[in-house]
Design a protein around this motif. Sequence first.
Motif, short mmCIF file in Angstrom:
data_model
loop_
_atom_site.label_atom_id
_atom_site.label_comp_id
_atom_site.label_asym_id
_atom_site.label_seq_id
_atom_site.Cartn_x
_atom_site.Cartn_y
_atom_site.Cartn_z
N GLY A 177 -10.60 2.90 3.77
CA GLY A 177 -10.47 1.86 2.76
C GLY A 177 -10.91 0.55 3.38
N GLU A 185 -12.21 -0.16 -2.74
CA GLU A 185 -12.38 1.29 -2.64
C GLU A 185 -13.84 1.60 -2.32
OE1 GLU A 185 -12.09 5.07 -5.63
OE2 GLU A 185 -10.41 3.66 -5.63
N HIS A 224 -13.05 -9.01 5.79
CA HIS A 224 -12.91 -7.60 5.45
C HIS A 224 -12.56 -6.81 6.70
CE1 HIS A 224 -15.53 -9.35 2.35
NE2 HIS A 224 -15.04 -8.45 1.54
N LEU A 232 -9.84 -3.57 3.45
CA LEU A 232 -8.89 -4.61 3.09
C LEU A 232 -9.62 -5.94 3.05
CD1 LEU A 232 -5.84 -4.74 2.49
CD2 LEU A 232 -5.50 -5.44 4.86
N LYS A 233 -9.45 -6.68 1.94
CA LYS A 233 -10.18 -7.94 1.72
C LYS A 233 -9.19 -9.09 1.63
CE LYS A 233 -13.02 -10.30 -1.78
NZ LYS A 233 -13.70 -10.14 -3.10
N HIS A 271 -6.93 5.92 7.27
CA HIS A 271 -5.87 6.81 6.81
C HIS A 271 -5.77 8.00 7.77
CE1 HIS A 271 -5.56 4.86 2.78
NE2 HIS A 271 -6.80 4.52 3.07
N LEU A 302 0.82 -1.20 0.00
CA LEU A 302 0.00 0.00 0.00
C LEU A 302 0.86 1.25 0.00
CD1 LEU A 302 -2.59 -1.12 2.71
CD2 LEU A 302 -2.87 -1.22 0.23
N SER A 324 -6.43 -7.96 -1.15
CA SER A 324 -6.71 -6.85 -2.05
C SER A 324 -7.39 -5.73 -1.27
CB SER A 324 -7.60 -7.29 -3.22
OG SER A 324 -8.84 -7.80 -2.75
N GLU A 325 -7.50 -4.57 -1.90
CA GLU A 325 -8.17 -3.44 -1.26
C GLU A 325 -9.41 -3.06 -2.05
OE1 GLU A 325 -7.37 1.06 0.54
OE2 GLU A 325 -5.91 0.15 -0.82
N LEU A 371 -9.56 0.00 6.81
CA LEU A 371 -8.27 0.69 6.84
C LEU A 371 -8.51 2.15 7.16
CD1 LEU A 371 -6.49 -0.77 3.66
CD2 LEU A 371 -5.94 -1.26 6.05
#
Length: 256
Positions: free
Chosen positions: A108, A123, A97, A110-111, A102, A75, A120-121, A100
């Motif tokens: 976000g 959106e 899941h 995260l999966k 920031h 990331l 993966s991420e 995330l």
Amino acid sequence: MMGNTRELPAPQRGDSWNTYECATVLCAVDGCDHGACQSGPFFVVSISLDEDKVATTIMYSSDTGTWSTPASLDLGFIESDISISWMHGVLSGGALHFILMHDDARLGVLKYDLGTSCLSEIEPAFEIQSARFDSHALIAPEDGQLGIARLSGFNLSVYWREVCHDQVATWTKSEVIDLKKHLLASNPMISHTELVGSVERTTIIFATTNIGTYMIDLKSLRSKKLTSELRLFNHPWALFPYFSFYNPDKLRTRSI
């Protein structure tokens, strides 16, 4: 709860256990209704973020007694600092899941796909990403959908993720719910609220307030005060929802 403990071996990655930020325990039986699986096989999924903004997930199997090969996602292209939300991950569509966070208050998801061990991420909708200082919680009802509940003041809205046939994902916003009509009706002293989690396979969420913690059913819009001990800004990560259960095979009945 059963009084049993089991020590797991440390992952063979050269890192200590406390480098992981969160972990989730999962039943490992396909098709289990989770009514009485406390002694069955299980998985433990651990996830961490390092200083280089690399997310790493690793899974332990009680059947083999070993950890899987780590799955990583860089990331580093994101300019802001990132952390994993203290709320537990939710299971939806065969994947775990996590939220995330920031440092500029964007979100976000995260999966971690349990079948492919792929990280993966996702959106979220732009309205969620730019929702500074609001509180959020992931929702995973029984139909396999993934939702993000957003609480701004007393205004609660839910964004549902829908994947089309061409694998393009869209977010649909639900009608805004005014929690003042439901929480303040029971106690007008409530002045602040914050989401602190949800119950998988339901539409139940938890909100911590300045006077205690409430359970809210998004379908019936009924709320119930659970405790006065878990309050706003007072260790909300201690909340761990679970279902009680019984084993019908051990019940004895008699006719009257």
